[in-house]
Structures are given as structure tokens and as C-alpha cells.
Design a protein around this motif. Structure first.
Motif, mmCIF file in Angstrom:
data_model
loop_
_atom_site.group_PDB
_atom_site.id
_atom_site.type_symbol
_atom_site.label_atom_id
_atom_site.label_comp_id
_atom_site.label_asym_id
_atom_site.label_seq_id
_atom_site.Cartn_x
_atom_site.Cartn_y
_atom_site.Cartn_z
ATOM 1 N N VAL A 22 -41.926 3.244 -10.275
ATOM 2 C CA VAL A 22 -41.203 2.260 -11.075
ATOM 3 C C VAL A 22 -41.001 2.803 -12.487
ATOM 4 C CG1 VAL A 22 -42.105 0.325 -9.739
ATOM 5 C CG2 VAL A 22 -43.301 1.042 -11.812
ATOM 6 N N MET A 23 -39.866 2.460 -13.069
ATOM 7 C CA MET A 23 -39.615 2.708 -14.478
ATOM 8 C C MET A 23 -38.514 1.755 -14.923
ATOM 9 S SD MET A 23 -37.380 6.259 -14.691
ATOM 10 C CE MET A 23 -37.026 5.957 -16.428
ATOM 11 N N ALA A 24 -38.317 1.633 -16.221
ATOM 12 C CA ALA A 24 -37.265 0.769 -16.759
ATOM 13 C C ALA A 24 -36.556 1.489 -17.891
ATOM 14 C CB ALA A 24 -37.853 -0.553 -17.239
ATOM 15 N N HIS A 25 -35.334 1.042 -18.176
ATOM 16 C CA HIS A 25 -34.468 1.706 -19.160
ATOM 17 C C HIS A 25 -33.918 0.666 -20.130
ATOM 18 C CE1 HIS A 25 -31.385 4.301 -20.822
ATOM 19 N NE2 HIS A 25 -31.698 5.281 -19.996
ATOM 20 N N PRO A 26 -33.891 0.954 -21.428
ATOM 21 C CA PRO A 26 -33.250 0.024 -22.364
ATOM 22 C C PRO A 26 -31.739 0.021 -22.183
ATOM 23 C CG PRO A 26 -33.905 2.021 -23.506
ATOM 24 C CD PRO A 26 -34.457 2.130 -22.115
ATOM 25 N N TYR A 27 -31.122 -1.115 -22.536
ATOM 26 C CA TYR A 27 -29.697 -1.264 -22.248
ATOM 27 C C TYR A 27 -29.144 -2.404 -23.104
ATOM 28 C CZ TYR A 27 -25.722 -0.642 -18.986
ATOM 29 O OH TYR A 27 -24.499 -0.347 -18.404
ATOM 30 N N ILE A 74 -31.987 -4.293 -25.407
ATOM 31 C CA ILE A 74 -32.458 -4.043 -26.776
ATOM 32 C C ILE A 74 -31.301 -4.072 -27.765
ATOM 33 C CG2 ILE A 74 -34.332 -2.561 -25.930
ATOM 34 C CD1 ILE A 74 -32.757 -0.181 -27.202
ATOM 35 N N ALA A 75 -30.070 -4.279 -27.273
ATOM 36 C CA ALA A 75 -28.895 -4.220 -28.132
ATOM 37 C C ALA A 75 -27.811 -5.114 -27.546
ATOM 38 C CB ALA A 75 -28.392 -2.775 -28.241
ATOM 39 N N PRO A 76 -26.809 -5.470 -28.338
ATOM 40 C CA PRO A 76 -25.671 -6.220 -27.777
ATOM 41 C C PRO A 76 -24.936 -5.382 -26.731
ATOM 42 C CG PRO A 76 -25.661 -6.304 -30.193
ATOM 43 C CD PRO A 76 -26.685 -5.282 -29.792
ATOM 44 N N PRO A 77 -24.246 -6.041 -25.804
ATOM 45 C CA PRO A 77 -23.569 -5.304 -24.731
ATOM 46 C C PRO A 77 -22.554 -4.282 -25.223
ATOM 47 C CG PRO A 77 -23.667 -7.643 -24.201
ATOM 48 C CD PRO A 77 -24.153 -7.505 -25.609
ATOM 49 N N GLU A 78 -21.948 -4.526 -26.384
ATOM 50 C CA GLU A 78 -20.914 -3.604 -26.857
ATOM 51 C C GLU A 78 -21.479 -2.317 -27.443
ATOM 52 O OE1 GLU A 78 -21.605 -6.692 -30.152
ATOM 53 O OE2 GLU A 78 -21.391 -6.678 -27.962
ATOM 54 N N VAL A 79 -22.788 -2.248 -27.644
ATOM 55 C CA VAL A 79 -23.407 -1.020 -28.154
ATOM 56 C C VAL A 79 -23.703 -0.107 -26.963
ATOM 57 C CG1 VAL A 79 -25.353 -0.018 -29.404
ATOM 58 C CG2 VAL A 79 -24.377 -2.205 -30.144
ATOM 59 N N ALA A 80 -22.977 0.984 -26.874
ATOM 60 C CA ALA A 80 -23.058 1.853 -25.706
ATOM 61 C C ALA A 80 -24.220 2.830 -25.817
ATOM 62 C CB ALA A 80 -21.750 2.627 -25.540
ATOM 63 N N LEU A 81 -24.728 3.248 -24.657
ATOM 64 C CA LEU A 81 -25.692 4.334 -24.611
ATOM 65 C C LEU A 81 -25.063 5.617 -25.165
ATOM 66 C CD1 LEU A 81 -27.131 3.813 -21.006
ATOM 67 C CD2 LEU A 81 -28.162 3.050 -23.142
ATOM 68 N N HIS A 82 -25.933 6.523 -25.601
ATOM 69 C CA HIS A 82 -25.516 7.843 -26.094
ATOM 70 C C HIS A 82 -24.686 7.735 -27.374
ATOM 71 C CE1 HIS A 82 -26.289 10.327 -22.189
ATOM 72 N NE2 HIS A 82 -27.192 9.380 -22.359
ATOM 73 N N THR A 83 -25.038 6.785 -28.209
ATOM 74 C CA THR A 83 -24.398 6.643 -29.513
ATOM 75 C C THR A 83 -25.470 6.536 -30.593
ATOM 76 O OG1 THR A 83 -24.347 4.220 -29.400
ATOM 77 C CG2 THR A 83 -22.439 5.406 -28.508
ATOM 78 N N ARG A 84 -25.063 6.800 -31.825
ATOM 79 C CA ARG A 84 -25.993 6.634 -32.944
ATOM 80 C C ARG A 84 -26.374 5.166 -33.120
ATOM 81 N NH1 ARG A 84 -22.893 11.022 -34.263
ATOM 82 N NH2 ARG A 84 -24.076 12.864 -34.934
ATOM 83 N N GLU A 85 -25.449 4.283 -32.754
ATOM 84 C CA GLU A 85 -25.750 2.852 -32.850
ATOM 85 C C GLU A 85 -26.877 2.472 -31.893
ATOM 86 O OE1 GLU A 85 -21.831 3.675 -34.477
ATOM 87 O OE2 GLU A 85 -22.732 4.168 -32.526
ATOM 88 N N PHE A 86 -26.876 3.075 -30.701
ATOM 89 C CA PHE A 86 -27.963 2.762 -29.766
ATOM 90 C C PHE A 86 -29.269 3.399 -30.229
ATOM 91 C CE2 PHE A 86 -30.357 2.346 -25.858
ATOM 92 C CZ PHE A 86 -29.897 1.125 -25.370
ATOM 93 N N SER A 92 -35.356 -0.972 -33.282
ATOM 94 C CA SER A 92 -35.142 -2.307 -33.817
ATOM 95 C C SER A 92 -36.246 -3.267 -33.398
ATOM 96 C CB SER A 92 -33.797 -2.847 -33.334
ATOM 97 O OG SER A 92 -33.829 -3.036 -31.926
ATOM 98 N N ALA A 93 -36.193 -4.461 -33.955
ATOM 99 C CA ALA A 93 -37.138 -5.508 -33.556
ATOM 100 C C ALA A 93 -36.968 -5.849 -32.081
ATOM 101 C CB ALA A 93 -36.926 -6.754 -34.424
ATOM 102 N N ASP A 94 -35.729 -5.857 -31.601
ATOM 103 C CA ASP A 94 -35.498 -6.137 -30.175
ATOM 104 C C ASP A 94 -36.119 -5.053 -29.290
ATOM 105 O OD1 ASP A 94 -34.155 -8.471 -30.688
ATOM 106 O OD2 ASP A 94 -32.157 -7.601 -30.498
#
Length: 456
Positions: A204-209, A389-401, A407-409
Motif C-alpha cells: 500500500v502507498m498513497a500519493h498527494p493530489y 493537498i491542493a486545489p484541483p487546478e494545481v497540477a502535478l509536476h509544477t512549482r505550484e504543487f 502547506s498546511a493542507d
């Protein structure tokens, strides 16, 4: 007198529309109002054990956040995660747990174990919790692997504390595996070929998204390098004496674009022409393309691979050039085969934490990437849910992610994910009916396949 440079007409790219993303959001919101993941039919571990587990995750939370932030401050790319691996091993050592660093064929892989009552029996239940900790070049933890690291580690440490206080709380064996080199590589496949997953009942493992999603779509991925070999000539005086390798590369690129019309919506082909000549006055005798090929099922990935190769051969034939094809410099990734019996327990645990993971299909499968956990899931049962951990519009593989990953989330998700992974393993260890259902579902889905030989 000087003048300020002005932008040439057409120098700026056209505006990128977000209409499609907005449409996906509207569809998701509609589905969320009518969809919910079904309640697990299994009992799992006792409520008292879950209370103790949750309290232990809370007790370790500050230490896990500190490690999560430390990993983000010191990102290391695939196969070079020496500091990250040592930091994780040091935390394990501080909790009295011996960890091996440099196992299963990789210098930065980690292994540690908890052995409870009956662990020495051949049929003792044995489950693995996985962590990743490699980063992206230039972006750092833009995929949130620092969060993955502490979710897995926090889960393992919480179970270890329960076992130390009461050995009967964790019957069987739990393995922690630190798995390097997921970004652009397949570290788990290298580890698997060195026995990392032998004898395990599940992983088992989980991924932030950007969503809480019980069963995310993960595509299988292969890489391909195609080289075309032609013959040089003077491009003006004697072009007819040449065989243009760049023509073949261009034909292949266009052929792939046309082929996409006849592929399923979740199939993906990405290509770049890496080489195509040096001077316009010389007919190029060498051209090279690098490609990624992705699909949602192992069988469809094999079929798509064959079709791409046929396009390459056709392009070479049309241009009259030679051809060299190199598949998979690094091992391919298979799609993830999700075990629903395990997923049900993850969902129960997340609901206890105030989250409500969406079932498969609510989020469009077109929002899909790849992971080497897929190779694990076709060897043994497994789950790879995602946690918000982020709003849906924040994509993986970005500086925003990458910013979201500290973050607190992200800090809340680290604890929620750690509890979810530990609770899932604890439930299987204490519920023989659940353990049997996990194994039966895996066999019904086709059982283990020969991952290294699948594309031969």
C-alpha cells in the motif's frame, strides 16, 4: 538614439483556454452529488485498536512534518536520494528500528520490518508500506514525494509503536520499503527484480493530489527511441543523391498525430525530435525521436506499442532510410491494478479522518499520469489512492504543487494518509475474511503476471 525592441507579430503563443478543465470540474461536481464509494463489507481491526493507532499517528505528527519539510528543502533526483534515504533511516533508528539502506539493487532503497506473533511461520500474513522521496529536476518536490515519504513512514512507525506496546496488536509481519527513482524511472521494478516484493501479501502507498480519490487512473508507460539513418548529399546541387533522415522523422511525427484519431481517449503518445541535421544545405543522414507511449491496460499498452513501431517502420520505408528502434532504456511501468477490498478499508479510515474519497470514475480518467507502483500491483495486490493537498487546478509536476507540498493542507494530509495506510494494513492483519477477499480478488483479476517478460 536607441529604441526598445518590439515583439514580432506571432512571437507570443496563443491563449490557452481552460474551458475543458472547467467542463471536467462541472462534470465532477455533478458526479460527486450522486456518487459515493461503497462502505466496506469487512470488520477489520477492533475500534479500540484504531483509537490507539490514531493516537500514535497524532503523537508522531510533528516529527513527520519536520521530516517532510526537510526533504522539501533538500530535493534529490532519481537514484541520487542519498541524503533523503539517510534522513528516513535516521528517524527509524531514533525509534529503535534497524533499517537497511542500499538494498534490492539500489543504493538509496530502504528496508525495515516489524515482526509480530507468528511472523516466522511460512503462511504468516506479510504486508508492505511504501514510500517515495525522489524529486524533479529544477522543480523539487513538485510531485509531493516528500509527503509520500512521511505518509508511509508515519504509518510504519505507528504500527511499530503498537507492536512494541502490545505484540498481539500487529500479528504477522509488516515491511517498510523506501522506493527510489519513480520520477522518469521505474525504481520499484528494479527492486522487484531483486526480490523486494517476494513473499508479500499486499503493498500500500498513497500519493498527494488535487482530490481525495480512492482509485485514481494510472496509465502504463513505455519509452521509445527511434533513429533514422539516411545518406548525406548537397541539398541544392544533388539532393536526389541523398536519403533524408529528417523526412522520416517528420513523417513519423505526423503519422503518430494522425493515428491518435483512432486511439482510445486515455491513450497518450508524446514525442520530440531530438536530432534532425546540423545545416540546411546538407541532406540529414541521421534523425532521432524520443517518445513516451501510455495506455490504461497492459494489453492495450502492448497493442499501442506495436502500432507506434509500425508507424516508425512505415516512415522509414517512405523516406528510403534505415531504422533503429530501442524500447525501454529503463523498465516500463504498467497501469495500476487497484484492489477494491483494500480500497474499501482505506476509504473507511479516511472517513474517520473527515475525508470522503471519491470513487473511480468521478474524476475523468483523462487526468492520468503513470507510476511504477503499477508494476507492483501486477505482482501482488495493492492500492495507490490519492489524497488532497491542493486545489484541483494545481497540477502535478509544477512549482505550484511543490509549494502545496509544504502547506498546511499537506501537513494534515501527511497524518491522514499515515493513519489510512496503517489502518488498512491493521485491518487486513486482524480480519482473515478481508485478507482472503484481497487474495481472491487479485486472482480473479488475472493474478500475477510476468512483468519483465510481458512486452517480449
Amino acid at each position: 538614439m536607441t529604441t526598445e525592441p518590439t515583439a514580432r507579430p506571432g512571437a507570443q503563443h496563443t491563449e490557452v483556454s481552460s474551458a475543458y478543465l472547467r467542463q471536467l470540474d462541472e462534470e465532477r461536481e455533478t458526479a460527486m452529488r450522486t456518487s459515493a464509494h461503497p462502505v466496506s463489507a469487512f470488520d477489520g481491526a477492533s475500534p479500540a485498536l484504531h483509537e490507539r493507532l490514531e493516537a500514535q499517528v497524532g503523537a508522531d505528527a510533528a516529527e513527520m512534518v519536520a521530516l517532510m519539510l526537510d526533504l522539501a528543502e533538500h530535493p534529490e533526483v532519481a537514484f541520487e536520494e542519498h541524503r533523503s534515504a539517510r534522513a528516513i533511516a535516521d528517524v527509524l533508528a531514533a525509534h529503535g528500528i534497524d533499517a537497511q539502506v542500499g538494498v534490492h539493487g539500489l543504493d538509496t532503497a530502504i528496508r525495515a520490518e516489524i515482526r509480530g506473533p507468528g511472523a516466522e511461520d511460512d503462511d504468516a500474513p506479510t504486508f508492505a508500506i511504501l514510500s517515495e522521496y525522489d524529486a524533479l529536476p529544477g522543480i523539487g518536490h513538485g510531485c509531493g514525494h516528500n509527503v509520500i515519504a512521511v505518509m508511509g513512514l508515519g504509518a510504519f512507525l505507528a504500527l511499530a509503536a503498537l507492536a512494541e506496546a502490545d505484540p498481539s496488536a500487529v500479528p504477522g509481519r509488516v515491511v517498510f520499503l523506501g522506493t527510489p527513482a519513480e520520477e522518469g524511472h521505474t525504481g520499484k521494478e528494479y527492486m522487484a527484480r531483486e526480490g523486494a516484493f517476494d513473499g508479500l501479501g499486499a503493498a500500500v502507498m498513497a500519493h498527494p493530489y488535487g482530490y481525495d480519490l480512492a482509485d485514481q487512473t494510472w496509465l502504463g508507460r513505455r519509452t521509445l527511441t527511434v533513429e533514422f539513418h539516411g545518406h548525406t548529399a548537397h541539398a541544392s546541387a544533388q539532393p536526389y543523391m541523398g536519403r533524408n533522415a529528417l523526412d522520416a522523422a517528420s513523417l513519423m511525427y505526423q503519422g503518430i498525430g494522425l493515428m491518435r484519431q483512432q486511439t482510445p481517449p486515455t491513450d497518450r503518445i508524446h514525442a520530440v525530435i531530438r536530432e534532425g541535421g546540423e545545416r540546411a544545405s546538407v541532406v540529414p543522414d541521421h534523425a532521432r525521436l524520443d517518445l513516451y507511449v501510455r495506455s490504461q491496460r497492459p494489453e492495450t499498452l502492448k497493442d499501442l506499442s506495436q502500432r507506434v513501431e509500425e508507424v516508425a517502420r512505415g516512415a522509414a520505408l517512405m523516406a528510403g532510410v534505415g531504422l533503429t528502434i530501442h524500447w525501454d532504456e529503463h523498465p516500463p511501468s504498467l497501469p495500476v491494478r487497484t484492489n477494491e477490498a483494500l480500497t474499501g478499508r482505506w476509504v473507511q479510515a479516511q472517513r474517520r479522518r473527515g475525508r470522503d474519497p471519491l470513487p473511480h470514475g468521478v474524476v475523468s480518467p483523462s487526468l492520468a499520469a503513470s507510476t511504477d507502483f503499477g508494476n507492483v500491483s501486477y505482482r501482488i495486490p495493492g492500492i495507490h489512492p490519492v489524497i488532497r493537498i491542493a486545489p484541483p487546478e494545481v497540477a502535478l509536476h509544477t512549482r505550484e504543487f511543490a509549494s502545496a507540498a509544504v502547506s498546511a493542507d499537506a501537513r494534515t494530509a501527511a497524518a491522514d494518509g499515515a493513519y489510512g495506510l496503517a489502518a488498512t494494513v491493521l485491518d487486513v492483519l486482524h480480519d482473515p475474511a478481508l485478507a482472503a477477499a484481497v487474495a481472491e480478488e487479485f486472482e480473479a483479476a488475472g493474478g500475477a503476471i510476468d512483468v519483465p517478460g510481458f512486452f517480449d
